[in-house]
Scaffold this motif. Structure first.
Motif, PDB file in Angstrom:
ATOM      1  N   LEU A 240      31.177 -11.996 -20.012  1.00  0.00           N
ATOM      2  CA  LEU A 240      31.154 -10.538 -19.834  1.00  0.00           C
ATOM      3  C   LEU A 240      29.928 -10.110 -19.035  1.00  0.00           C
ATOM      4  O   LEU A 240      30.009  -9.240 -18.165  1.00  0.00           O
ATOM      5  N   GLN A 241      28.794 -10.732 -19.336  1.00  0.00           N
ATOM      6  CA  GLN A 241      27.565 -10.396 -18.602  1.00  0.00           C
ATOM      7  C   GLN A 241      27.692 -10.785 -17.142  1.00  0.00           C
ATOM      8  O   GLN A 241      27.250 -10.048 -16.243  1.00  0.00           O
ATOM      9  N   PHE A 242      28.323 -11.925 -16.883  1.00  0.00           N
ATOM     10  CA  PHE A 242      28.540 -12.365 -15.498  1.00  0.00           C
ATOM     11  C   PHE A 242      29.404 -11.339 -14.765  1.00  0.00           C
ATOM     12  O   PHE A 242      29.130 -11.003 -13.605  1.00  0.00           O
ATOM     13  N   ARG A 276      32.022  -5.120 -27.010  1.00  0.00           N
ATOM     14  CA  ARG A 276      32.443  -4.001 -26.167  1.00  0.00           C
ATOM     15  C   ARG A 276      32.973  -4.531 -24.836  1.00  0.00           C
ATOM     16  O   ARG A 276      32.730  -3.962 -23.743  1.00  0.00           O
ATOM     17  N   GLY A 277      33.722  -5.606 -24.949  1.00  0.00           N
ATOM     18  CA  GLY A 277      34.215  -6.263 -23.745  1.00  0.00           C
ATOM     19  C   GLY A 277      35.363  -5.555 -23.065  1.00  0.00           C
ATOM     20  O   GLY A 277      35.550  -5.699 -21.849  1.00  0.00           O
ATOM     21  N   PHE A 278      36.156  -4.787 -23.836  1.00  0.00           N
ATOM     22  CA  PHE A 278      37.293  -4.131 -23.193  1.00  0.00           C
ATOM     23  C   PHE A 278      36.815  -3.147 -22.125  1.00  0.00           C
ATOM     24  O   PHE A 278      37.444  -3.013 -21.071  1.00  0.00           O
ATOM     25  N   GLU A 279      35.719  -2.463 -22.392  1.00  0.00           N
ATOM     26  CA  GLU A 279      35.175  -1.539 -21.397  1.00  0.00           C
ATOM     27  C   GLU A 279      34.829  -2.285 -20.105  1.00  0.00           C
ATOM     28  O   GLU A 279      35.013  -1.764 -18.996  1.00  0.00           O
ATOM     29  N   THR A 280      34.358  -3.533 -20.247  1.00  0.00           N
ATOM     30  CA  THR A 280      34.039  -4.342 -19.066  1.00  0.00           C
ATOM     31  C   THR A 280      35.309  -4.700 -18.300  1.00  0.00           C
ATOM     32  O   THR A 280      35.330  -4.667 -17.062  1.00  0.00           O
ATOM     33  N   LEU A 281      36.375  -5.048 -19.030  1.00  0.00           N
ATOM     34  CA  LEU A 281      37.650  -5.359 -18.375  1.00  0.00           C
ATOM     35  C   LEU A 281      38.173  -4.145 -17.612  1.00  0.00           C
ATOM     36  O   LEU A 281      38.633  -4.257 -16.465  1.00  0.00           O
ATOM     37  N   LEU A 282      38.095  -2.994 -18.253  1.00  0.00           N
ATOM     38  CA  LEU A 282      38.584  -1.772 -17.628  1.00  0.00           C
ATOM     39  C   LEU A 282      37.721  -1.396 -16.418  1.00  0.00           C
ATOM     40  O   LEU A 282      38.232  -0.914 -15.392  1.00  0.00           O
ATOM     41  N   GLN A 283      36.438  -1.648 -16.527  1.00  0.00           N
ATOM     42  CA  GLN A 283      35.530  -1.382 -15.405  1.00  0.00           C
ATOM     43  C   GLN A 283      35.891  -2.267 -14.211  1.00  0.00           C
ATOM     44  O   GLN A 283      35.934  -1.798 -13.062  1.00  0.00           O
ATOM     45  N   ALA A 284      36.150  -3.547 -14.470  1.00  0.00           N
ATOM     46  CA  ALA A 284      36.538  -4.460 -13.386  1.00  0.00           C
ATOM     47  C   ALA A 284      37.846  -4.025 -12.750  1.00  0.00           C
ATOM     48  O   ALA A 284      38.022  -4.094 -11.530  1.00  0.00           O
TER      49      ALA A 284
END
Length: 623
Positions: A240-242, A276-284
């Motif tokens: 996620l950080q990557f 809070r990884g889903f927010e990262t997926l949605l951001q991508a």
């Protein structure tokens, strides 16, 4: 007189048995290859270095050296006791191994144990670099993979990942990634602790190392236990950080691919939620400028929502508009991934409303004419999910001009596309206002191809569509003229239990009128249904219903088979008695009986009330 003594400053004369040094200059690769047989270490080092420089220039030079027979003497020198000779020979062999013929020669020479032994800590880093390069190249071929695995090279390769030299890291990780293409190697690599080392490599300053490390993790996370191991090593947070740091980097698509693999495990999904990884997926999915990144983000979001507990949260996450927006981007992979995920979230009624309001139905209908079969498949899947038990959305599909392409796709030639098209049309027909439009589009005649396809799933969905269509006389008449009735009867012989069951249901619906019942019997439906009903292993309740319906709408057959009619059976013109049915003999219809020559066998009695009334009328006139 004694020998003359030399003065202190007088030079000694050379020994008579010493060979004076000869400086050789070779201008051809062939001569240099011949010099590989020398016993002199200095010459061997110089020749190997020259061959290395020659091979480094281009692939044609490597091919020349292989044809000149360089592989075998170079491999022999890899085992030389002199470290410098060994190092330079290893450099040459590493370059030559990119040539397929050279790799074949290496396999023939069984070079893997020798190369693997060079990965010990006592060897020079340069040896490690070219030894791992040689192994990586060998792993490109199936035979090479087999030989590498049989020699237990994974342990030294995993150790080499920890090397401080970036070339060694890259070669080792890439070789592991290639070996992981064989699913059997995954558990071995996992047990050797490779996941932790590969995760460390994604922090490398060299993109090429990040690339091969991510590729290896893509392969290893195809395994359930490895996915959980990656979670235990903090891999979810690291990935996620990557992604957060590289939102528009091509390598981010690989990181998302790994997460998508991991999200098939509920434990990994819970871990991602906590981070809070889903927010990262949605951001991508929404912010990346790269379609490949958006595509993998859409896949990962779809995997996230496959878990029932996560799917309940979908309305709160505002993902529908992002996915619908992807449908309008001219990129087949992205459109297919977005449509597949939309079909998952559309299972929730509240999400369907947002999809409709976001123009999702129109875009999905538009994609039915895509040149890409996968896009068509998932666009259909979206519509199949959306139109389930929803007349409003069905009407919207019709309004957007969806029925004509839907019917056309029944003959698409791609089974998955045809299956989904049949599913959508079956949903639409539940709205009676759309039935006429579907029938006018020649849906029944096109159904003949999927019914005869030989694909069990396609035959099941085509039979279900027949069930939905054949509820009125006009549709049943078209079934008779199109040849679909004969194809439907053939399905009663299928080896698939589900195909037989669905075909029986379709026959029961089609047999609702006399003309279709006659057509079914003409093609052997009666005998097939009798056989199914009498079989302990193959019988099903739909076969019994189909047989009863068939006989109730063909009273001559019922009378022939059972020898009697029930009180509710109404005999009309055209009823005939051809005698009791015989086992294994097909019951002939009246038209077939009329074509037979008159014989002394049992006569066929036919009832025709119209002619009987005429005869009675004539009798009254005579009286």
């Amino acid at each position: 007189m004694g020998p003359k003594r030399q003065g202190k400053n007088e030079a000694k004369s050379p020994s008579l048995d010493m060979f004076d040094p000869v400086i050789l200059e070779s201008k051809t690769a062939g001569t240099a290859v011949l010099m590989l047989k020398s016993d002199e270490q200095d010459i061997l080092v110089k020749v190997c270095f020259s061959l290395y420089k020659y091979a480094e220039k281009c692939d044609t030079n490597k091919d020349d050296l292989v044809k000149l027979g360089a592989v075998e003497p170079v491999f022999r020198l890899v085992q030389h006791e002199d470290r410098s000779v060994k190092t330079h020979a290893c450099m040459v062999l590493g370059l030559l191994s990119s040539n397929s013929q050279a790799r074949a020669m290496c396999r023939k020479l069984n070079c893997v144990p020798v190369i693997s032994a060079l990965l010990n800590p006592q060897e020079d880093v340069l040896v490690h670099e070219f030894a791992t390069l040689c192994m990586m190249n060998m792993a490109k071929d199936y035979s090479g993979k087999t030989q590498l695995q049989s020699e237990d090279v994974l342990q030294p390769l995993v150790t080499m990942i920890e090397s401080s030299d970036p070339d060694v890291q890259k070669n080792s990780a890439e070789c592991i990634a290639l070996l992981l293409q064989d699913f059997a190697a995954i558990s071995l690599v996992r047990d050797l602790g490779a996941i932790q080392h590969l995760l460390a490599l994604i922090q490398s300053e060299y993109p090429v190392i990040q690339d091969v490390a991510l590729l290896a993790l893509v392969q290893i996370t195809n395994d359930f236990e490895s996915r959980n191991e990656l979670k235990q090593q903090g891999g979810i947070e690291k990935l996620l950080q990557f992604i957060r740091n590289n939102i528009s980097n091509e390598l981010t698509s690989l990181a998302l691919h790994i997460l998508a693999n991991c999200l098939t495990n509920i434990e990994c999904t819970e871990e991602l939620t906590q981070c809070r990884g889903f927010e990262t997926l949605l951001q991508a999915a929404s912010e990346s400028t790269l379609n490949q990144v958006k595509q993998q983000a859409a896949v990962a979001i779809g995997r996230f929502f496959t878990h029932p507990e996560q799917k309940k949260q979908c309305p709160e996450m505002n993902v529908e508009k992002v996915l619908v927006g992807m449908l309008s981007i001219d990129h087949a992979g992205l459109q297919a991934a977005a449509a597949e995920t939309l079909s998952i979230v559309a299972e929730l009624p509240s999400c369907r409303e947002v999809i409709c309001d976001s123009d999702g139905v129109r875009l999905a209908v538009h994609l039915l004419e895509s040149e890409d079969a996968v896009v068509r498949k998932y666009a259909l899947l979206v519509l199949a999910t959306m139109t389930r038990d929803s007349h409003d959305i069905s009407a919207q599909v019709s309004h957007e001009g969806g029925i004509e392409p839907l019917v056309t796709l029944l003959a698409d030639g791609i089974p998955d596309v045809m299956i989904n098209a049949a599913g959508v049309l079956t949903n639409l027909i539940t709205d009676n206002s759309l039935r006429a439009e579907i029938l006018q589009s020649r849906a029944i005649s096109i159904l003949l191809e999927p019914l005869k396809s030989g694909n069990p799933q396609l035959q099941i969905h085509a039979s279900l569509l027949v069930c939905a269509l054949a509820t009125d006389g006009e549709a049943r008449l078209e079934l008779q003229t199109s040849g679909a009735v004969e194809a439907l009867v053939e399905l009663l012989r299928s080896y698939s239990e589900e195909v037989r069951r669905t075909a029986c249901w379709a026959v029961a619906i089609c047999a609702a009128d006399t003309s279709t019942a006659i057509e079914l019997i003409k093609h052997g439906a009666l005998e097939m249904l009798q056989e199914l009903c009498s079989s302990i292993a193959r019988r099903n309740s739909f076969a019994e219903v189909a047989l009863e319906t068939l006989l109730n709408n063909n009273l001559p057959a019922k009378y022939s088979l059972k020898g009697a009619l029930s009180a509710t059976d109404v005999v009309v013109d055209g009823f005939y008695d051809a005698g009791a049915a015989k086992a294994g003999v097909r019951l002939l219809c009246l038209e077939e009986l009329e074509k037979q020559q008159v014989s002394d066998r049992l006569p066929v009695v036919v009832i025709n009330f119209g002619k009987l009334q005429e005869a009675l009328g004539r009798c009254q006139l005579v009286l």
